[in-house]
Design a protein around this motif. Structure first.
Motif, PDB file in Angstrom:
ATOM      1  N   GLU A 173      16.442  11.108  15.677  1.00 62.45           N
ATOM      2  CA  GLU A 173      17.009  12.373  16.152  1.00 62.45           C
ATOM      3  C   GLU A 173      15.925  13.298  16.709  1.00 62.45           C
ATOM      4  O   GLU A 173      16.121  13.951  17.733  1.00 62.45           O
ATOM      5  N   ARG A 174      14.784  13.340  16.041  1.00 61.98           N
ATOM      6  CA  ARG A 174      13.713  14.272  16.447  1.00 61.98           C
ATOM      7  C   ARG A 174      12.795  13.689  17.514  1.00 61.98           C
ATOM      8  O   ARG A 174      12.180  14.436  18.268  1.00 61.98           O
ATOM      9  N   ASP A 175      12.693  12.372  17.557  1.00 57.47           N
ATOM     10  CA  ASP A 175      11.687  11.734  18.396  1.00 57.47           C
ATOM     11  C   ASP A 175      12.307  11.019  19.598  1.00 57.47           C
ATOM     12  O   ASP A 175      12.162  11.452  20.733  1.00 57.47           O
ATOM     13  N   SER A 176      13.012   9.926  19.358  1.00 59.22           N
ATOM     14  CA  SER A 176      13.521   9.079  20.450  1.00 59.22           C
ATOM     15  C   SER A 176      14.696   9.713  21.194  1.00 59.22           C
ATOM     16  O   SER A 176      14.782   9.609  22.422  1.00 59.22           O
ATOM     17  N   TYR A 177      15.618  10.330  20.463  1.00 63.90           N
ATOM     18  CA  TYR A 177      16.852  10.848  21.074  1.00 63.90           C
ATOM     19  C   TYR A 177      16.579  11.893  22.161  1.00 63.90           C
ATOM     20  O   TYR A 177      17.147  11.790  23.261  1.00 63.90           O
ATOM     21  N   PRO A 178      15.699  12.899  21.933  1.00 60.99           N
ATOM     22  CA  PRO A 178      15.428  13.853  23.021  1.00 60.99           C
ATOM     23  C   PRO A 178      14.834  13.176  24.264  1.00 60.99           C
ATOM     24  O   PRO A 178      15.172  13.546  25.391  1.00 60.99           O
ATOM     25  N   ARG A 179      13.985  12.168  24.063  1.00 62.07           N
ATOM     26  CA  ARG A 179      13.415  11.440  25.204  1.00 62.07           C
ATOM     27  C   ARG A 179      14.491  10.626  25.914  1.00 62.07           C
ATOM     28  O   ARG A 179      14.484  10.513  27.141  1.00 62.07           O
ATOM     29  N   PHE A 180      15.418  10.076  25.146  1.00 62.33           N
ATOM     30  CA  PHE A 180      16.525   9.320  25.735  1.00 62.33           C
ATOM     31  C   PHE A 180      17.340  10.211  26.678  1.00 62.33           C
ATOM     32  O   PHE A 180      17.683   9.791  27.787  1.00 62.33           O
ATOM     33  N   LEU A 181      17.624  11.438  26.255  1.00 60.75           N
ATOM     34  CA  LEU A 181      18.439  12.348  27.074  1.00 60.75           C
ATOM     35  C   LEU A 181      17.732  12.745  28.371  1.00 60.75           C
ATOM     36  O   LEU A 181      18.380  13.117  29.345  1.00 60.75           O
TER      37      LEU A 181
END
Length: 199
Positions: A173-181
């Motif tokens: 949630e804090r690491d990969s997800y923001p980069r995914f968006l």
């Protein structure tokens, strides 16, 4: 795992109608370097369903809509609640060499639904694959949590992996997800769906 699908490990080998078959089975260690090509093939298999769904709104073939993909940006929970979202996010994590996170999270979700008499076998498999110090797909948890999870896995209950699962979820949630968006994969998919809808 019931209720979840897993993308074929080498999607570039698939062709024709087989492109759209999503294989379930053992997950291999093999790291994908051709993320763009794999995602492109995955999306190619989705597009006919998207377009047919747009033309006939009541069609059961609707796999993805712009609305659903927009919902993925509201929270990681909404992304993971979508089977298509899981597939696209997993391909993104493969490109970052961190797909063990979603694989562990999905394994835990499946584990929670396991009948009590099968818990021991599944707990052992999850521990060996993701938790133990030399695990093939070792997840990023600290020593204390690794030890505590090992103890819980020896006498398994439906909550044996809850703490480790929560830690991995927060990490995504804090690491990969923001980069995914912000990734081209997500933005191109959204743009493609919005363009199809406006035709």
């Amino acid at each position: 795992m019931p209720g979840f699908f897993f993308l074929h490990n080498n999607m570039s080998e698939l062709n024709g109608k087989d492109d759209c078959k999503l294989a379930e089975g053992k997950i291999h260690k093999k790291k994908q370097k051709a993320f763009g090509a794999d995602l492109k093939n995955y999306l190619k298999c989705m597009v006919p369903h998207i377009e047919s769904g747009i033309k006939t709104s009541n069609s059961r073939n609707v796999m993805l809509s712009a609305e659903e993909v927009i919902q993925w940006s509201q929270s990681l929970e909404k992304l993971l609640a979508s089977q298509s979202g899981q597939g696209v996010f997993r391909e993104f994590l493969k490109s970052e060499f961190s797909e063990e996170n979603i694989e562990f999270w999905l394994a835990c979700e499946d584990y929670k639904k396991t009948k009590s008499d099968h818990l021991h076998g599944k707990a052992e498999r999850i521990y060996e694959e993701f938790v133990q110090a030399d695990a093939i797909k070792q997840i990023n948890i600290d020593y204390q949590m690794r030890e505590a999870t090992a103890k819980r896995a020896q006498d398994p209950t439906h909550t044996s992996f809850d703490e480790a699962q929560k830690t991995v979820y927060i990490l995504m949630e804090r690491d990969s997800y923001p980069r995914f968006l912000k990734s081209k994969a997500y933005l191109n998919l959204l743009n493609q769906l919005q363009t199809s809808t406006s035709k």
